[in-house]
Design a protein around this motif. Sequence first.
Motif, PDB file in Angstrom:
ATOM      1  N   VAL A 109       2.578  75.997  35.825  1.00  0.00           N
ATOM      2  CA  VAL A 109       3.639  76.313  35.100  1.00  0.00           C
ATOM      3  C   VAL A 109       4.220  75.133  34.496  1.00  0.00           C
ATOM      4  O   VAL A 109       4.569  75.170  33.292  1.00  0.00           O
ATOM      5  N   GLN A 110       4.173  73.847  35.206  1.00  0.00           N
ATOM      6  CA  GLN A 110       4.498  72.595  34.571  1.00  0.00           C
ATOM      7  C   GLN A 110       3.694  72.105  33.354  1.00  0.00           C
ATOM      8  O   GLN A 110       4.250  71.765  32.341  1.00  0.00           O
ATOM      9  N   LEU A 111       2.461  72.274  33.431  1.00  0.00           N
ATOM     10  CA  LEU A 111       1.582  71.933  32.426  1.00  0.00           C
ATOM     11  C   LEU A 111       2.006  72.763  31.097  1.00  0.00           C
ATOM     12  O   LEU A 111       2.177  72.162  30.035  1.00  0.00           O
ATOM     13  N   ARG A 112       2.306  74.198  31.423  1.00  0.00           N
ATOM     14  CA  ARG A 112       2.505  74.876  30.174  1.00  0.00           C
ATOM     15  C   ARG A 112       3.919  74.471  29.554  1.00  0.00           C
ATOM     16  O   ARG A 112       3.896  74.425  28.437  1.00  0.00           O
ATOM     17  N   ARG A 113       4.834  74.437  30.487  1.00  0.00           N
ATOM     18  CA  ARG A 113       6.032  73.953  29.707  1.00  0.00           C
ATOM     19  C   ARG A 113       6.230  72.427  29.140  1.00  0.00           C
ATOM     20  O   ARG A 113       6.885  72.338  28.358  1.00  0.00           O
ATOM     21  N   PHE A 114       5.330  71.619  29.914  1.00  0.00           N
ATOM     22  CA  PHE A 114       5.115  70.250  29.049  1.00  0.00           C
ATOM     23  C   PHE A 114       4.564  70.277  27.812  1.00  0.00           C
ATOM     24  O   PHE A 114       4.885  69.793  26.668  1.00  0.00           O
ATOM     25  N   GLU A 115       3.209  71.312  27.762  1.00  0.00           N
ATOM     26  CA  GLU A 115       2.933  71.384  26.542  1.00  0.00           C
ATOM     27  C   GLU A 115       3.818  72.153  25.530  1.00  0.00           C
ATOM     28  O   GLU A 115       3.962  71.854  24.200  1.00  0.00           O
ATOM     29  N   ARG A 116       4.660  73.016  25.917  1.00  0.00           N
ATOM     30  CA  ARG A 116       5.569  73.507  24.898  1.00  0.00           C
ATOM     31  C   ARG A 116       6.583  72.607  24.532  1.00  0.00           C
ATOM     32  O   ARG A 116       6.909  72.499  23.191  1.00  0.00           O
ATOM     33  N   ALA A 117       7.089  71.649  25.296  1.00  0.00           N
ATOM     34  CA  ALA A 117       7.984  70.562  24.850  1.00  0.00           C
ATOM     35  C   ALA A 117       7.190  69.698  24.030  1.00  0.00           C
ATOM     36  O   ALA A 117       7.903  69.194  23.115  1.00  0.00           O
ATOM     37  N   LEU A 118       6.073  69.340  24.026  1.00  0.00           N
ATOM     38  CA  LEU A 118       5.480  68.460  23.247  1.00  0.00           C
ATOM     39  C   LEU A 118       5.218  69.220  21.808  1.00  0.00           C
ATOM     40  O   LEU A 118       5.242  68.438  20.732  1.00  0.00           O
ATOM     41  N   GLU A 119       4.997  70.585  21.895  1.00  0.00           N
ATOM     42  CA  GLU A 119       4.951  71.163  20.588  1.00  0.00           C
ATOM     43  C   GLU A 119       6.074  71.239  19.891  1.00  0.00           C
ATOM     44  O   GLU A 119       6.240  70.942  18.441  1.00  0.00           O
ATOM     45  N   LEU A 120       7.310  71.390  20.684  1.00  0.00           N
ATOM     46  CA  LEU A 120       8.388  71.317  19.907  1.00  0.00           C
ATOM     47  C   LEU A 120       8.843  69.945  19.452  1.00  0.00           C
ATOM     48  O   LEU A 120       9.673  69.846  18.311  1.00  0.00           O
ATOM     49  N   ALA A 121       8.596  69.068  20.007  1.00  0.00           N
ATOM     50  CA  ALA A 121       8.817  67.386  19.662  1.00  0.00           C
ATOM     51  C   ALA A 121       7.998  67.470  18.215  1.00  0.00           C
ATOM     52  O   ALA A 121       8.603  66.828  17.410  1.00  0.00           O
ATOM     53  N   ARG A 122       6.854  67.781  18.522  1.00  0.00           N
ATOM     54  CA  ARG A 122       6.081  67.824  16.887  1.00  0.00           C
ATOM     55  C   ARG A 122       6.614  68.453  15.772  1.00  0.00           C
ATOM     56  O   ARG A 122       6.823  67.844  14.899  1.00  0.00           O
ATOM     57  N   ASP A 123       6.966  69.722  16.050  1.00  0.00           N
ATOM     58  CA  ASP A 123       7.724  70.644  15.250  1.00  0.00           C
ATOM     59  C   ASP A 123       9.049  70.057  14.670  1.00  0.00           C
ATOM     60  O   ASP A 123       9.296  70.200  13.450  1.00  0.00           O
TER      61      ASP A 123
END
Length: 393
Positions: free
Chosen positions: A187-201
Amino acid sequence: MINIGGELTLPPLAEAVVDLDAIAHNTRVLASLTGADLLAVVKADAFGHGFLEVARTTLNAGARWLGVTSQAEALTLRAAGIGAPVLSWLHAPDEDFGPAIAAGVDLSVASVAHLRGVAAAAGRVGRRAEVHLKADTGLSRNGATDADWPELVRLARANELLGRIRVRGVWSHLAGGETSGDPRDDVQLRRFERALELARDGGLTPEIRHLANSAGLVGLPESHFDLVRVGIALYGPEPRADRQVGLRPAMTLRSRVILTKRVPAGTGISYGHDYVAPAATTLALVPVGYADGIPRIVAGRGEVWIGGRRCPIAGRVTMDQVVVDVGDLPVRTGDEVLLFGDGGRGEPVVSDWAGWAGTNPHEIFTGIGARVARRYLPVRSEQQNTGRERVHV
């Protein structure tokens, strides 16, 4: 030795012997488990092991970064001439961040309020702040929630364009990781990847992504990213119950007997007489107590190594002393007492104390008080550096 007023030198009643060679060994072992850079967590006086001594040792053994909780700790490193990258991560939003920014310390930013405080301080000192945005991916402690993350990213990018900050990193912290298959990890890995994606976006280009702690380093390779933060594993305890990686305990806590007495069966010992001698026995008085970090709760459970074997703590732990029931052992005043060590002689290890106290080794280490002298054994190994680190000491 303890120096009194610059004149009288007295031997300590207790000492924590820190083996810096074990710290160096552990650093090398941990670095060998990952392709990411290593951040050595030296907060809280390096978990009671000695702030500057451990910082220098880990850098020389392969760590690239140091991690602390406060500006005060970070600035102490800088004042000592340590120029390695330092991340400081626990702050009030209204702190004056100017000193840390001026000293080239990276700052964690966990909310819009923190970001505004850092950006304003950067403007005052005329230097761009290096920040690591922290996302709360499930620990529910520090970091921005999923709902707050987009606004934090937007404001961070706006301040980058103004030249006040640079988002050098994005990070989070694992809630589990102690055993394999913990569903919270995924769960945390998925949420972290999503946070990284939003940062890049949002236009951010962080060069350093970090999630793993000691347990994540040892058992969750997907969490390594660019940097891993190692704390308790540096000091010897294995961070995962299901995988041993060959870490060496770095601290031995020792004292000495200052009094012995023979007592008959039925003698009550210490406050409340919670412990009554079941037979005629010898009692040994050891000058450490809860003011020195010996948890009161270990009464009736705790043991020490004395006279060649483990012996029980008899009765309540008091502020300055414990009584040990040594039975018929020929224990004498001045004999060494090992409270914990590396276990090589059969003595307790810090994990035993954590179990008796219902806590973790972190609390045992950091609870060892200022009255306990620290003594350092030097690095002995020929191989100190891994070859890929840059040392800034």
